[in-house]
Design an enzyme around this catalytic site. Structure first.
Site, short mmCIF file in Angstrom:
data_model
loop_
_atom_site.label_atom_id
_atom_site.label_comp_id
_atom_site.label_asym_id
_atom_site.label_seq_id
_atom_site.Cartn_x
_atom_site.Cartn_y
_atom_site.Cartn_z
N HIS A 61 -8.65 -3.03 5.08
CA HIS A 61 -7.65 -1.98 5.24
C HIS A 61 -8.08 -0.77 4.43
O HIS A 61 -8.59 -0.89 3.32
CB HIS A 61 -6.28 -2.46 4.74
CG HIS A 61 -5.21 -1.46 4.97
ND1 HIS A 61 -4.59 -1.32 6.19
CD2 HIS A 61 -4.67 -0.51 4.17
CE1 HIS A 61 -3.69 -0.36 6.12
NE2 HIS A 61 -3.73 0.16 4.90
N ASP A 76 9.28 -2.02 6.31
CA ASP A 76 8.35 -0.95 5.96
C ASP A 76 8.48 0.23 6.92
O ASP A 76 8.39 1.39 6.51
CB ASP A 76 6.90 -1.47 5.96
CG ASP A 76 5.93 -0.34 5.63
OD1 ASP A 76 6.05 0.22 4.54
OD2 ASP A 76 5.09 0.01 6.47
N ARG A 110 10.61 7.73 3.52
CA ARG A 110 9.72 8.28 2.48
C ARG A 110 9.06 9.56 2.99
O ARG A 110 8.90 10.53 2.25
CB ARG A 110 8.65 7.25 2.10
CG ARG A 110 9.20 6.11 1.26
CD ARG A 110 8.19 4.98 1.17
NE ARG A 110 6.95 5.42 0.59
CZ ARG A 110 5.77 4.84 0.83
NH1 ARG A 110 5.68 3.79 1.62
NH2 ARG A 110 4.68 5.30 0.27
N SER A 158 4.06 -1.23 0.68
CA SER A 158 3.98 -0.90 2.10
C SER A 158 2.72 -1.51 2.73
O SER A 158 2.78 -2.21 3.75
CB SER A 158 3.98 0.63 2.25
OG SER A 158 3.58 1.03 3.52
N LYS A 213 2.43 -5.48 5.11
CA LYS A 213 1.86 -5.63 6.45
C LYS A 213 0.67 -6.59 6.42
O LYS A 213 0.47 -7.39 7.33
CB LYS A 213 1.44 -4.26 7.00
CG LYS A 213 2.67 -3.40 7.35
CD LYS A 213 2.31 -1.98 7.70
CE LYS A 213 1.95 -1.17 6.50
NZ LYS A 213 2.03 0.27 6.59
#
Ligand code: URA
Length: 444
Positions: free
Chosen positions: A82, A161, A168, A183, A187
């Site tokens: 990621h 999220d 946000r 966040s 995931k």
């Protein structure tokens, strides 16, 4: 339990309990806590932070707010990667086929881009016919047979999220280390991999502008992983200018294919080797990152990584001849050059401004419903450290019409700074795992 008391506790820098955090996430999901109270809580966290146990419980509650993905049908250690998001970041398009060619199964779920950071799904959808929505049966079949498949998130992954991120985005609470860590990791936890390689971007084109903040974010995510039974490797990499040369979906696909042919830009190629080598090591396909790097290099040299990419494109409905025929990709109606206003050395290419210029050129979106022009974007012809003459082309600009090309050109020009000498940073700035944090890659 009372949400006002929870907000007040955070406001006064007191620790909130596991029960209170789960109550908050539950109320976010079932709609019983109104947006103004959620926003007040987010701002209190943004200003006062969270302890590690608080972040860990928040992440777990968010991960469990929706479906989780079962990857148990894949043998061995499942490794995900990621990136915290950056301009021109097309790493997955290269790392996934390289790692698959080295024997690591890559079952990837990706998202779309928003704001200055592009999304892998958008880039792949620039390939005509490419399907990012697969049935579960297809996803499993492709991974079992070819070790590679990538799809958009179809399942209801971490809906808490989604709700929190949307708030946000409009309340100035995105750049909070505990909220970003929760966040991203919520995931990742829901997506079922055993091990995760996190590329935390640091610099003008990233959420984290300073090395200290980027390292702290990486450390927080490693800690969350450990507390939730996942092995996380956090690498901090430079994003003080766009990654590689191409910014924009079809242009980035071309650059990714060039890289799989061994002809990619140096900085981008280096990043792919760094991430790929951590993935192969995490997945026990190599004994260390040095051996992994050699395996990755071999997959480029013998064409097996490019062949994996062709197979991947064909499986998911695209034309594999794209690797030889870039004419299949969408192209923009308008092309022009940005010329250097002076002579000198390029000292900075502001990532945020480049990303904003890409949005103006319609290569990215500001809101989820904005339509992207797949052929639009830039090819940067000069990067930090290059000497240029006055009037020399700095970048090619691709846009759907003259008006967006004019505006994008103006914004991109603002991204460039010139001087006498440039500071060139290494790609890998720091590395952290459960054993420690290292700032020199030779320390490990
Ligand atoms: N990426 C995410 O998924 N969440 C954030 O908060 C920031 C970047």
């Amino acid at each position: 339990m009372n949400i006002v008391e929870i907000i007040e506790k955070k406001r006064d820098r007191r620790e909130i309990s596991e029960e209170e955090i789960r109550f908050f996430v539950g109320g976010v999901c079932d709609g019983s806590i109104p947006d103004y109270q959620i926003s007040a809580f987010l701002m209190a966290v943004c200003i006062n932070g969270m302890t590690d146990p608080e972040i860990s419980v928040l992440t777990d509650a968010m991960a469990k707010s929706g479906d989780s993905v079962d990857l148990s049908y894949i043998d061995g250690i499942k490794v995900d990667k990621h990136s915290s998001g950056g301009v021109g970041d097309k790493t997955t398009l290269v790392v996934a086929p390289m790692a698959a060619a080295c024997g690591l199964p890559v079952a990837k779920m990706s998202g779309r881009g928003l704001g200055f950071s592009g999304g892998t799904i958008d880039k792949l959808e620039a390939i005509p016919g490419f399907r990012t929505s697969l049935s579960e049966e297809e996803f499993i079949r492709f991974i079992k047979r070819d070790k590679i498949a990538l799809m958009g998130q179809t399942k209801n992954v971490a809906p808490a999220d989604k709700k929190l991120y949307a708030l946000r985005d409009v309340t100035g609470t995105v750049p909070s280390i505990p909220l970003i860590a929760a966040s991203i990791m919520s995931k990742k936890l829901a997506c079922g991999s055993d091990s995760i390689v996190l590329d935390v971007k640091c610099g003008s084109g990233a959420f984290m502008k300073s090395l200290d903040d980027a390292v702290l974010l990486a450390q927080k995510m490693v800690a969350i992983g450990e507390r939730n039974g996942r092995r996380v490797y956090g690498i901090v990499t430079d994003m003080n200018q766009p990654l590689g040369s191409a910014v924009g979906n079809a242009l980035e696909v071309k650059e990714a294919i060039d890289t799989l042919k061994g002809k990619g830009p140096e900085d981008f190629t280096e990043l792919c080797y760094i991430i790929g080598s951590f993935m192969l090591t995490a997945g026990a396909k190599a004994k260390d990152t040095r051996e992994a790097r050699e395996m990755l290099k071999a997959s480029i040299a013998d064409g097996s990584a490019l062949e994996k990419f062709r197979r991947f494109v064909e499986n998911q409905g695209g034309d594999p001849s794209i690797t030889e025929n870039y004419g299949i990709l969408p192209s923009a109606a308008v092309k022009r050059e940005l010329l250097s206003p002076c002579g000198g050395v390029v000292t900075a290419i502001d990532g945020e401004k480049t990303g904003a210029a890409a949005v103006i050129a319609k290569a990215g979106r500001l809101s989820k419903t904005d339509k992207i022009d797949f052929g639009s974007g830039f090819v940067l012809l000069s990067k930090i450290g290059d000497r240029v003459e006055k009037g020399q082309p700095l970048a090619e600009i691709y846009a759907p019409d003259e008006k967006s090309a004019d505006e994008a050109e103006k914004m991109l020009a603002e991204a460039y700074s010139f001087g006498e000498k440039a500071e060139i940073k290494p790609m890998l700035l720091a590395y952290t795992d459960r054993e420690g944090t290292y700032f020199d890659k030779n320390e490990r």
